[in-house]
Design a protein around this motif. Structure first.
Motif, short mmCIF file in Angstrom:
data_model
loop_
_atom_site.label_atom_id
_atom_site.label_comp_id
_atom_site.label_asym_id
_atom_site.label_seq_id
_atom_site.Cartn_x
_atom_site.Cartn_y
_atom_site.Cartn_z
N TYR A 108 -28.24 48.60 -6.33
CA TYR A 108 -27.14 48.58 -5.36
C TYR A 108 -26.43 49.93 -5.29
O TYR A 108 -26.07 50.38 -4.20
N GLN A 109 -26.23 50.59 -6.42
CA GLN A 109 -25.53 51.88 -6.42
C GLN A 109 -26.29 52.93 -5.61
O GLN A 109 -25.69 53.74 -4.92
N LEU A 110 -27.61 52.94 -5.70
CA LEU A 110 -28.43 53.85 -4.91
C LEU A 110 -28.26 53.54 -3.42
O LEU A 110 -28.10 54.45 -2.60
N TYR A 111 -28.27 52.27 -3.09
CA TYR A 111 -28.07 51.87 -1.70
C TYR A 111 -26.69 52.31 -1.21
O TYR A 111 -26.58 52.92 -0.15
N LYS A 112 -25.68 52.02 -2.00
CA LYS A 112 -24.31 52.31 -1.59
C LYS A 112 -24.07 53.81 -1.40
O LYS A 112 -23.47 54.23 -0.42
N GLU B 263 -26.50 56.40 -1.20
CA GLU B 263 -27.49 57.20 -0.48
C GLU B 263 -28.18 56.49 0.69
O GLU B 263 -28.40 57.10 1.72
N LEU B 264 -28.55 55.25 0.49
CA LEU B 264 -29.45 54.60 1.45
C LEU B 264 -28.76 53.90 2.61
O LEU B 264 -29.35 53.77 3.68
N ARG B 265 -27.55 53.45 2.42
CA ARG B 265 -26.87 52.68 3.47
C ARG B 265 -26.87 53.46 4.79
O ARG B 265 -27.25 52.93 5.83
N ARG B 266 -26.46 54.70 4.76
CA ARG B 266 -26.42 55.53 5.98
C ARG B 266 -27.82 55.74 6.55
O ARG B 266 -28.03 55.71 7.75
N ARG B 267 -28.78 55.98 5.68
CA ARG B 267 -30.15 56.25 6.14
C ARG B 267 -30.76 55.00 6.79
O ARG B 267 -31.46 55.11 7.80
N LEU B 268 -30.50 53.83 6.24
CA LEU B 268 -31.11 52.61 6.77
C LEU B 268 -30.48 52.16 8.08
O LEU B 268 -31.09 51.38 8.82
N LEU B 269 -29.29 52.63 8.39
CA LEU B 269 -28.64 52.26 9.64
C LEU B 269 -29.50 52.61 10.85
O LEU B 269 -29.55 51.88 11.83
N ARG B 270 -30.19 53.73 10.78
CA ARG B 270 -31.01 54.16 11.92
C ARG B 270 -32.20 53.24 12.18
O ARG B 270 -32.75 53.22 13.26
N TYR B 271 -32.60 52.47 11.17
CA TYR B 271 -33.75 51.58 11.31
C TYR B 271 -33.37 50.14 11.65
O TYR B 271 -34.25 49.32 11.86
N ASN B 272 -32.08 49.84 11.68
CA ASN B 272 -31.61 48.49 11.99
C ASN B 272 -32.30 47.46 11.07
O ASN B 272 -32.92 46.51 11.53
N VAL B 273 -32.20 47.69 9.76
CA VAL B 273 -32.87 46.89 8.75
C VAL B 273 -31.95 45.77 8.26
O VAL B 273 -30.76 45.99 8.07
N GLU B 274 -32.51 44.58 8.07
CA GLU B 274 -31.76 43.48 7.47
C GLU B 274 -31.74 43.68 5.96
O GLU B 274 -32.79 43.77 5.31
N VAL B 275 -30.53 43.76 5.40
CA VAL B 275 -30.35 44.03 3.98
C VAL B 275 -29.93 42.74 3.27
O VAL B 275 -29.03 42.04 3.72
N ASN B 276 -30.60 42.43 2.15
CA ASN B 276 -30.23 41.28 1.32
C ASN B 276 -29.75 41.79 -0.02
O ASN B 276 -30.47 42.54 -0.69
N ILE B 277 -28.55 41.40 -0.42
CA ILE B 277 -27.99 41.81 -1.71
C ILE B 277 -28.11 40.64 -2.67
O ILE B 277 -27.71 39.53 -2.35
N LYS B 278 -28.70 40.90 -3.84
CA LYS B 278 -28.98 39.86 -4.84
C LYS B 278 -28.54 40.35 -6.22
O LYS B 278 -28.32 41.53 -6.43
N GLU B 279 -28.47 39.41 -7.17
CA GLU B 279 -28.22 39.74 -8.57
C GLU B 279 -29.54 39.61 -9.33
O GLU B 279 -30.29 38.67 -9.13
N ASP B 280 -29.81 40.58 -10.21
CA ASP B 280 -31.01 40.55 -11.04
C ASP B 280 -30.57 40.41 -12.49
O ASP B 280 -29.55 40.97 -12.89
N VAL B 281 -31.35 39.70 -13.29
CA VAL B 281 -31.01 39.45 -14.69
C VAL B 281 -30.76 40.75 -15.46
O VAL B 281 -29.75 40.90 -16.13
N LEU B 282 -31.65 41.72 -15.35
CA LEU B 282 -31.50 42.98 -16.06
C LEU B 282 -30.93 44.09 -15.19
O LEU B 282 -30.21 44.95 -15.67
N GLY B 283 -31.28 44.09 -13.92
CA GLY B 283 -30.96 45.21 -13.04
C GLY B 283 -29.64 45.11 -12.32
O GLY B 283 -29.30 45.97 -11.53
N GLY B 284 -28.87 44.05 -12.57
CA GLY B 284 -27.57 43.92 -11.91
C GLY B 284 -27.72 43.68 -10.42
O GLY B 284 -28.67 43.06 -9.95
N LYS B 285 -26.79 44.19 -9.65
CA LYS B 285 -26.77 44.00 -8.20
C LYS B 285 -27.89 44.83 -7.58
O LYS B 285 -28.03 46.02 -7.86
N ARG B 286 -28.70 44.17 -6.72
CA ARG B 286 -29.87 44.80 -6.12
C ARG B 286 -29.86 44.60 -4.61
O ARG B 286 -29.25 43.68 -4.10
#
Length: 102
Positions: A30-34, A36-59
């Motif tokens: 999630y931190q990488l998305y927040k 760096e990627l959020r702005r980049r993905l806007l141009r592609y009109n991508v559906e984003v799903n935010i989930k919790e992972d056991v080890l990886g935290g927010k994904r």
């Protein structure tokens, strides 16, 4: 997450890329998305799903068509090595099992 994507736990700094025949699935911290990627993905009109992972935290999960996925992969290969945070990529490719004729 698509039905054919295994649900194994990911490390906090891991970026998972699963490349299929027509689509590419990404699972980002999630931190990488927040940051760096959020702005980049806007141009592609991508559906984003935010989930919790056991080890990886927010994904963040996205599934995109092949061309968009290749563009995102290229951007990641250039950008990740220059970032202060150290992320690593786990990349898997779909393997088709064609029947062999004797």
């Amino acid at each position: 997450m698509p039905d054919d994507v295994p649900g194994w736990p990911l490390m906090e700094e891991e970026v998972l890329i699963l490349e299929g025949k027509d689509k590419i699935y990404f699972n980002f911290p999630y931190q990488l998305y927040k940051k760096e990627l959020r702005r980049r993905l806007l141009r592609y009109n991508v559906e984003v799903n935010i989930k919790e992972d056991v080890l990886g935290g927010k994904r963040v999960e996205i599934t995109v068509d092949k061309q968009v996925g290749l563009e995102i992969k290229a951007w990641l290969s250039i950008r990740l090595p220059t970032m202060r945070e150290k992320y690593y990529v786990t990349e898997l490719e779909e393997v088709s099992h064609a029947k062999e004729e004797a």
